[in-house]
Design a protein around this motif. Sequence first.
Motif, PDB file in Angstrom:
ATOM      1  N   MET A   1      51.912 109.577 -28.690  1.00  0.00           N
ATOM      2  CA  MET A   1      52.602 110.398 -27.676  1.00  0.00           C
ATOM      3  C   MET A   1      53.525 109.497 -26.848  1.00  0.00           C
ATOM      4  O   MET A   1      53.281 108.307 -26.683  1.00  0.00           O
ATOM      5  N   PHE A   2      54.576 110.103 -26.316  1.00  0.00           N
ATOM      6  CA  PHE A   2      55.564 109.361 -25.526  1.00  0.00           C
ATOM      7  C   PHE A   2      54.974 108.943 -24.180  1.00  0.00           C
ATOM      8  O   PHE A   2      54.130 109.638 -23.615  1.00  0.00           O
ATOM      9  N   HIS A   3      55.450 107.807 -23.642  1.00  0.00           N
ATOM     10  CA  HIS A   3      55.021 107.430 -22.291  1.00  0.00           C
ATOM     11  C   HIS A   3      56.025 107.894 -21.237  1.00  0.00           C
ATOM     12  O   HIS A   3      55.668 108.069 -20.072  1.00  0.00           O
ATOM     13  N   THR A   4      57.319 108.093 -21.641  1.00  0.00           N
ATOM     14  CA  THR A   4      58.333 108.555 -20.688  1.00  0.00           C
ATOM     15  C   THR A   4      59.189 109.634 -21.331  1.00  0.00           C
ATOM     16  O   THR A   4      59.707 109.455 -22.445  1.00  0.00           O
ATOM     17  N   LEU A   5      59.348 110.744 -20.611  1.00  0.00           N
ATOM     18  CA  LEU A   5      60.120 111.887 -21.093  1.00  0.00           C
ATOM     19  C   LEU A   5      61.218 112.206 -20.091  1.00  0.00           C
ATOM     20  O   LEU A   5      60.941 112.387 -18.893  1.00  0.00           O
ATOM     21  N   LEU A   6      62.460 112.277 -20.551  1.00  0.00           N
ATOM     22  CA  LEU A   6      63.556 112.732 -19.698  1.00  0.00           C
ATOM     23  C   LEU A   6      63.748 114.226 -19.922  1.00  0.00           C
ATOM     24  O   LEU A   6      63.785 114.698 -21.064  1.00  0.00           O
ATOM     25  N   ILE A   7      63.873 114.976 -18.828  1.00  0.00           N
ATOM     26  CA  ILE A   7      64.066 116.426 -18.903  1.00  0.00           C
ATOM     27  C   ILE A   7      65.524 116.718 -18.574  1.00  0.00           C
ATOM     28  O   ILE A   7      65.948 116.596 -17.423  1.00  0.00           O
ATOM     29  N   ALA A   8      66.277 117.096 -19.592  1.00  0.00           N
ATOM     30  CA  ALA A   8      67.720 117.291 -19.443  1.00  0.00           C
ATOM     31  C   ALA A   8      68.035 118.716 -19.027  1.00  0.00           C
ATOM     32  O   ALA A   8      68.762 119.442 -19.721  1.00  0.00           O
ATOM     33  N   ASN A   9      67.512 119.123 -17.888  1.00  0.00           N
ATOM     34  CA  ASN A   9      67.729 120.482 -17.410  1.00  0.00           C
ATOM     35  C   ASN A   9      67.427 120.521 -15.923  1.00  0.00           C
ATOM     36  O   ASN A   9      67.213 119.481 -15.287  1.00  0.00           O
ATOM     37  N   ARG A  10      67.368 121.708 -15.363  1.00  0.00           N
ATOM     38  CA  ARG A  10      67.184 121.889 -13.934  1.00  0.00           C
ATOM     39  C   ARG A  10      66.322 123.120 -13.685  1.00  0.00           C
ATOM     40  O   ARG A  10      65.917 123.805 -14.608  1.00  0.00           O
ATOM     41  N   GLY A  11      66.066 123.416 -12.419  1.00  0.00           N
ATOM     42  CA  GLY A  11      65.412 124.662 -12.050  1.00  0.00           C
ATOM     43  C   GLY A  11      64.018 124.826 -12.607  1.00  0.00           C
ATOM     44  O   GLY A  11      63.291 123.854 -12.832  1.00  0.00           O
ATOM     45  N   GLU A  12      63.646 126.103 -12.845  1.00  0.00           N
ATOM     46  CA  GLU A  12      62.263 126.396 -13.183  1.00  0.00           C
ATOM     47  C   GLU A  12      61.830 125.800 -14.515  1.00  0.00           C
ATOM     48  O   GLU A  12      60.675 125.391 -14.654  1.00  0.00           O
ATOM     49  N   ILE A  13      62.714 125.706 -15.516  1.00  0.00           N
ATOM     50  CA  ILE A  13      62.276 125.161 -16.796  1.00  0.00           C
ATOM     51  C   ILE A  13      62.013 123.656 -16.672  1.00  0.00           C
ATOM     52  O   ILE A  13      61.090 123.126 -17.304  1.00  0.00           O
ATOM     53  N   ALA A  14      62.797 122.953 -15.860  1.00  0.00           N
ATOM     54  CA  ALA A  14      62.535 121.528 -15.658  1.00  0.00           C
ATOM     55  C   ALA A  14      61.186 121.328 -14.971  1.00  0.00           C
ATOM     56  O   ALA A  14      60.404 120.436 -15.339  1.00  0.00           O
ATOM     57  N   CYS A  15      60.889 122.162 -13.979  1.00  0.00           N
ATOM     58  CA  CYS A  15      59.587 122.091 -13.313  1.00  0.00           C
ATOM     59  C   CYS A  15      58.456 122.443 -14.282  1.00  0.00           C
ATOM     60  O   CYS A  15      57.378 121.837 -14.253  1.00  0.00           O
ATOM     61  N   ARG A  16      58.706 123.414 -15.137  1.00  0.00           N
ATOM     62  CA  ARG A  16      57.704 123.856 -16.106  1.00  0.00           C
ATOM     63  C   ARG A  16      57.356 122.739 -17.091  1.00  0.00           C
ATOM     64  O   ARG A  16      56.198 122.460 -17.365  1.00  0.00           O
ATOM     65  N   VAL A  17      58.377 122.091 -17.635  1.00  0.00           N
ATOM     66  CA  VAL A  17      58.158 120.999 -18.588  1.00  0.00           C
ATOM     67  C   VAL A  17      57.452 119.831 -17.903  1.00  0.00           C
ATOM     68  O   VAL A  17      56.532 119.218 -18.452  1.00  0.00           O
ATOM     69  N   ALA A  18      57.867 119.540 -16.669  1.00  0.00           N
ATOM     70  CA  ALA A  18      57.263 118.437 -15.929  1.00  0.00           C
ATOM     71  C   ALA A  18      55.776 118.671 -15.701  1.00  0.00           C
ATOM     72  O   ALA A  18      54.967 117.727 -15.733  1.00  0.00           O
ATOM     73  N   ALA A  19      55.366 119.918 -15.477  1.00  0.00           N
ATOM     74  CA  ALA A  19      53.955 120.224 -15.220  1.00  0.00           C
ATOM     75  C   ALA A  19      53.094 119.896 -16.435  1.00  0.00           C
ATOM     76  O   ALA A  19      52.012 119.294 -16.308  1.00  0.00           O
ATOM     77  N   THR A  20      53.554 120.275 -17.621  1.00  0.00           N
ATOM     78  CA  THR A  20      52.784 119.960 -18.829  1.00  0.00           C
ATOM     79  C   THR A  20      52.791 118.457 -19.093  1.00  0.00           C
ATOM     80  O   THR A  20      51.757 117.876 -19.463  1.00  0.00           O
ATOM     81  N   ALA A  21      53.931 117.815 -18.925  1.00  0.00           N
ATOM     82  CA  ALA A  21      54.002 116.366 -19.145  1.00  0.00           C
ATOM     83  C   ALA A  21      53.039 115.635 -18.211  1.00  0.00           C
ATOM     84  O   ALA A  21      52.335 114.698 -18.624  1.00  0.00           O
ATOM     85  N   ARG A  22      52.979 116.089 -16.962  1.00  0.00           N
ATOM     86  CA  ARG A  22      52.069 115.464 -16.005  1.00  0.00           C
ATOM     87  C   ARG A  22      50.616 115.627 -16.453  1.00  0.00           C
ATOM     88  O   ARG A  22      49.809 114.698 -16.367  1.00  0.00           O
ATOM     89  N   ARG A  23      50.283 116.815 -16.957  1.00  0.00           N
ATOM     90  CA  ARG A  23      48.909 117.054 -17.420  1.00  0.00           C
ATOM     91  C   ARG A  23      48.548 116.164 -18.604  1.00  0.00           C
ATOM     92  O   ARG A  23      47.389 115.757 -18.769  1.00  0.00           O
ATOM     93  N   LEU A  24      49.566 115.815 -19.431  1.00  0.00           N
ATOM     94  CA  LEU A  24      49.331 114.965 -20.593  1.00  0.00           C
ATOM     95  C   LEU A  24      49.468 113.479 -20.268  1.00  0.00           C
ATOM     96  O   LEU A  24      49.342 112.636 -21.162  1.00  0.00           O
ATOM     97  N   GLY A  25      49.726 113.143 -19.010  1.00  0.00           N
ATOM     98  CA  GLY A  25      49.855 111.748 -18.614  1.00  0.00           C
ATOM     99  C   GLY A  25      51.175 111.111 -18.987  1.00  0.00           C
ATOM    100  O   GLY A  25      51.267 109.882 -19.106  1.00  0.00           O
ATOM    101  N   ILE A  26      52.206 111.920 -19.150  1.00  0.00           N
ATOM    102  CA  ILE A  26      53.527 111.414 -19.527  1.00  0.00           C
ATOM    103  C   ILE A  26      54.396 111.267 -18.281  1.00  0.00           C
ATOM    104  O   ILE A  26      54.494 112.183 -17.470  1.00  0.00           O
TER     105      ILE A  26
END
Length: 667
Positions: A1-26
Motif C-alpha cells: 500500500m502507498f505511504h503518501t497519496l495526493l488528492i487532485a481534487n477539492r470539496g467533498e470528494i477530496a474530504c471523502r478520499v482523505a477520510a478513507t486514506a486516514r483510516r488506512l494509515g496513508i
Amino acid sequence: MFHTLLIANRGEIACRVAATARRLGIRTVAVYSDADAGARHVAACDEAVRIGGPAARDSYLRADAVLDAARRTGAQAIHPGYGFLSENEAFARACADAGIVFVGPPASAIAAMGSKSAAKALMERAGVPLVPGYHGDTQEAEFLHARADEIGYPVLIKASAGGGGKGMRVVESSTAFTGALASCRREAAASFGDDQVLIERYLQKPRHIEIQVFADTQGNCLYLFERDCSVQRRHQKVIEEAPAPGMTGERRRAMGEAAVAAARAVGYVGAGTVEFIAEPDGRFYFMEMNTRLQVEHPVTEMVCGHDLVEWQLRVAAGEPLPCGQEALRLHGHAIEARIYAENADKGFLPSVGRLQHLRLPAHVAFTVGADAGEPAAVRVDGGVRAGDAITPYYDPMIAKLIVWGRDRDEARRRMRQALGQTEIAGVHTNVAFLARLMDDEAFAQADLDTGLIERRKASLQPRPAPAPSVALALGAAGLLRQQARAAACSPDPWDIADDWRPGGAASRVLELIDQGDTRRIQVDAAGLRLDEQPATPFAWLADDPACATVRVTLGGQTASGTVLVGQTGITVFHDARRYTFSLPDPAAGANEAAGAGHLAAPMPGKIIAVHANPGDTVKAGQALVVMEAMKMEHTITAPAAGKVAAVRYAPGDQVAEGAELIELTLG
C-alpha cells in the motif's frame, strides 16, 4: 500500500478520499487554488500545495502543477476524485510516465470511453444494446439536422466528450434543432474543449439506471448492483438511490452482466460506472461509461457494506478485489440527495455567496465490513464550512445527504427528516425543493423517470405563497430575542429603541415584510397575536449571538425553528423550509421603482450572446442575453413587454454579479 497519496481534487470528494486514506494509515496531500486556500479539504489533509489561480483551468486542470506537487511531496499515487482530471487520458498517461500510480483505469480505457461516439461503436461490437441514433464523426450542422429528422423527434443532442448534463439539449421539433445545436456546441467547447456531438432518439418516460463495476489487475471483474438516478434537473442528477425500485433479479443480472462485458471490452481496472437508459417495458440501452468514481457512490457503499475508495486504493496498489460476485449482497435501501447552492424556483439557477449559516444533520461515522451491523442511518459528505464562499469557479454543490433504511419508505422518511435538520443561509439552496420531492406522491410511489421533475412541476416548484403564520411567529419571537439581547448588552437603557416605558410594558406592533407585503404581529404580555388568532406563547430554547432556537404554540400546535436576525432582515428555518423577512425600510419603494427596468447579471459570468439592440421592442419572456457561468449557459429574459433603452455588454465580456446588462423601458 502507498505511504503518501495526493488528492487532485477539492470539496467533498477530496474530504471523502482523505477520510478513507486516514483510516488506512496513508499520508495525504491536498492541492488548492487561490480561491480554496482556506478550504475544508486543505485542512483535512496532512499537507497542502498551492497549484494556481482560482479558475479551474489555472489550477485543478493543470496536470503539470499537480504532477509537480506529487513529486515535491513524495506522493506515490494520485487519486483524481471526479471531474477535473479524473477522466483525462493524457493525465493518466503522464502519471504512468512519471512513475506515479493513477488511482483509476489505464489511459487506454479512458481513451476508449472518453468519446461517447467511439464508446457506443465499441459497445455495439461487444453486444451491448444501444439507443437508436447517430454517433459518427461527420459534424456539419446540415448533416446532423438531416440525421435528426430521420431519427424522428424528440431527439437528444449530447456532447460527445461530455458529462454531467453539460452540452445536452432535448429538441422537440425540426425548427428548434439549429439553435439547440449551436448552444450545445458552445457549452461543450467551453466545458470539455471539444464541440463534437451525437444525436439519439429521446426516449419517453425513461429511467436512468447505472451499474457500479469494479475490476482488478488479475482479470477479476464484478458489479456491485445498481443505482437509480432518474430524478434529474437540467440532465443532472439530484436524487440517487440503491437498489433501483422495482428491479427484478433477472433484469439486475442482465444489466450487471452487460456492464461487466462493457468493462472487459476496454480492459478496465478500478471503479467505473456503466450508465443505461431503461424503458418501462424493461428494455435497456447503453448510454456511457464513466471511468471514475461517481458522486453517488455512497448509496452503493451503504447497501453493500464496502468502502469503494478503499477498494480503489487496494486495486491501484496491485491487490485483488476483496471478494467475488457471489459474496455480494444487498442490504436495505439508501437514498442520496445533493444539496446545491441554486434557486430551484428560478430554473435551478446557481447561486453564489458566502455561507453565513450552515447546520447539517449529525453525521454518524460510516462503518464497513461484514461485522459492522446496520449502516449509519444518516451520512453527510461535505466539503464546506460556515463562512466559506460558494464561488462561480466550481460546481455549486454544498454537501450530500445519504440515508439508509430497512426499506425504501423508511429511507425516504429519514431523508425528509434529515432535510428538516438542514439550515443554510447566505445563498439560495434546493433544500425546500428536495423536501417537497420526498413528500411527492409520485416519488413516494416510485413512479420514476427522468422527466419526473418537469412532470410534477406544479407541486415541486409552486408559485411563491405568503409565509405561514408559524414562520411569522417564529420570526417575530427571534426578533424579540435579539432586542432582549441588545437590551442586556446596552450600557444605557435610554439607548434602546423599543417600547419599554416606566410603569409597565406596552402593547406594540412588529412589522415584517414578506415578499413585498407587510405582515403585522401584535406583541403584549400574553405573547404574539397574528392573523386574528388568540395570543401565541413562545419560548427561546437556545440561542447564541448568531442564531436562536425558538418554540411557538399556534392553534394548539407547538413548533420550533431556528431564527437568524440581521441588520435588515430575519431568516427562519422550519420544517426544511427557509423563510426570509425584511424589516421596514422607508426608501425601499423608491429603490424598487428605480430598478424596475434594469436586467442584472444573476451571478458573475461571461456574455455568450446578445439577442437585442437599442430600440428593439421585446415581449415578456423573450430571450435577451445568454450568459455562461459555472460551466452552464443561462438565458436572461425580458420580465415584461417593453423597449430596449440600452445594451451594456457584448459577447465575450466578463461581468460581475449584479452588473446591469440591459436597460428596458417597460410598458
